[in-house]
Design an enzyme around this catalytic site. Structure first.
Site, mmCIF file in Angstrom:
data_model
loop_
_atom_site.group_PDB
_atom_site.id
_atom_site.type_symbol
_atom_site.label_atom_id
_atom_site.label_comp_id
_atom_site.label_asym_id
_atom_site.label_seq_id
_atom_site.Cartn_x
_atom_site.Cartn_y
_atom_site.Cartn_z
ATOM 1 N N THR A 1 0.594 -1.055 0.034
ATOM 2 C CA THR A 1 -0.057 0.078 -0.043
ATOM 3 C C THR A 1 1.054 1.285 0.024
ATOM 4 O O THR A 1 2.036 1.083 0.434
ATOM 5 C CB THR A 1 -0.898 0.019 1.310
ATOM 6 O OG1 THR A 1 -1.699 1.231 1.287
ATOM 7 C CG2 THR A 1 0.033 0.159 2.688
ATOM 8 N N GLY B 1 -8.587 -1.147 4.440
ATOM 9 C CA GLY B 1 -9.279 -0.112 5.633
ATOM 10 C C GLY B 1 -8.609 0.601 6.348
ATOM 11 O O GLY B 1 -7.256 0.667 6.056
#
Length: 343
Positions: A218, A252
């Protein structure tokens, strides 16, 4: 312990088994896939392309570890993805920093965090696992390690799309992560940059030998404080793998996953006999119980899991999360996850 068959019947009767098929697949897809391997699953709709990269190795008898590394590299290379790799949104100072972790079923693992100017942080994470005595390297130390081990430094300048979004954000400088949801148009096939600010690609695979591996990569939350690290590079939070049981990964708001050691929790629940879906559901439920304020905002957390027989499952706090699956029987599936809350 909840009877698994009764649990699944209740889920399907209540609409929890809703399904979404990709344009290339006409087969029915349920919330929980039955046992089969080799198989690869990954978070979000952009996981489909990553799965295809992984499947090229799995279909030829390749290892799960090689497959997950190869697979998430596809997403790391996509400039249109604003939460992973070179297209990632920057921190509030305008710098793109990357986090990644990788783990095999024997407990070997490696990770990097706050890494700059390296195109594929997942490959550096694997090098940390295989070529160092450590698990996690961060910042300048991670960069120096990468350069010392032959990785090429490529100035990851902020992309034009990401820079435009950053400059728009600077006008208010108000930080608020937003959940990707059905209403936003992202989770079910859209790719809306305005709300796409806290997601990850997490990938889990089981190969033809029944060996498990996982990877998570990420660029972190958009507009984050410099130095912020989420769950993705934290073994046990964003990723955990155990050949005796199964594997899990998350997506998330990473702070909520770190607080619960979420992926480790999912694997341990499977160790106690729960199915992947049941384990993901309980992990989400614990987050919501311990953080009741989450019911009143739009924080999103989701888990996907696979057990040692290749059975899969997922659960999210809010609607809108889906995961991609690929195996010999049907190589192109997008599966809509059930959610703890209704909005």
């Amino acid at each position: 312990m909840t009877d698994r068959r009764s649990f699944l019947k209740r889920c399907i009767a209540g609409g929890a088994g809703m399904m979404v098929g990709s344009a290339r697949s006409a087969s029915a897809v349920h919330m929980e896939l039955p046992a089969r391997y080799p198989r690869v699953i990954s978070t979000w709709n952009f996981g489909d392309a990553a799965n295809q990269g992984a499947w090229k190795l799995l279909a030829q008898g390749g290892s799960a570890l090689d497959a997950v590394e190869r697979g998430v590299m596809v997403t790391e290379s996509d400039p249109a993805n604003h939460s992973v790799g070179l297209g990632g949104y920057p921190d509030r100072d305008g710098h793109v920093t990357l986090d990644a972790s990788i783990m095999n079923g024997n407990g070997d693992c490696g990770a990097v965090a706050a890494l700059r100017d390296i195109a594929h942080p997942i490959a550096v994470a694997r090098a940390v696992m295989e070529k160092s005595p450590h698990v996690l390297l961060v910042g300048d130390g991670a960069l120096r390690f990468a350069l010392a081990h032959g990785f090429k430094r490529s100035r990851l300048a902020i992309t034009p799309d990401a820079e435009a979004a950053w400059r728009t954000w600077l006008k208010s400088s108000r930080y608020q992560p937003h959940a990707n949801s059905e209403e936003s148009g992202y989770g079910l096939g859209g790719h809306r940059g305005d709300i796409h600010n806290h997601d990850t690609i997490g990938m889990l695979a089981i190969d033809a030998r029944g060996q498990l591996a996982g990877a998570c990569t990420t660029s972190g939350m958009a507009w984050k404080l410099a130095g912020r690290v989420g769950d993705s590079p934290i073994i046990g939070a964003g990723l955990y793998v155990d050949n005796e049981v199964g594997a899990a990964t998350s997506t998330g708001v990473g702070e909520e996953v770190i607080r619960s050691a979420g992926s480790f929790l999912v694997v341990e629940l499977m160790r106690q006999g729960r199915s992947p879906t049941e384990a993901c559901r309980e992990a989400v439920a614990r987050i919501v119980r311990k953080r009741p304020g989450l019911r009143n905002d739009d924080t999103q957390v989701a888990f996907i899991a696979i057990n040692r027989t290749g059975e899969t499952g997922a659960w999210a706090i809010r609607p809108g999360f889906e995961y991609a699956a690929c195996d010999e029987g049907d190589r192109h599936r997008l599966i809509k996850s059930s959610a703890m809350l209704d909005r």
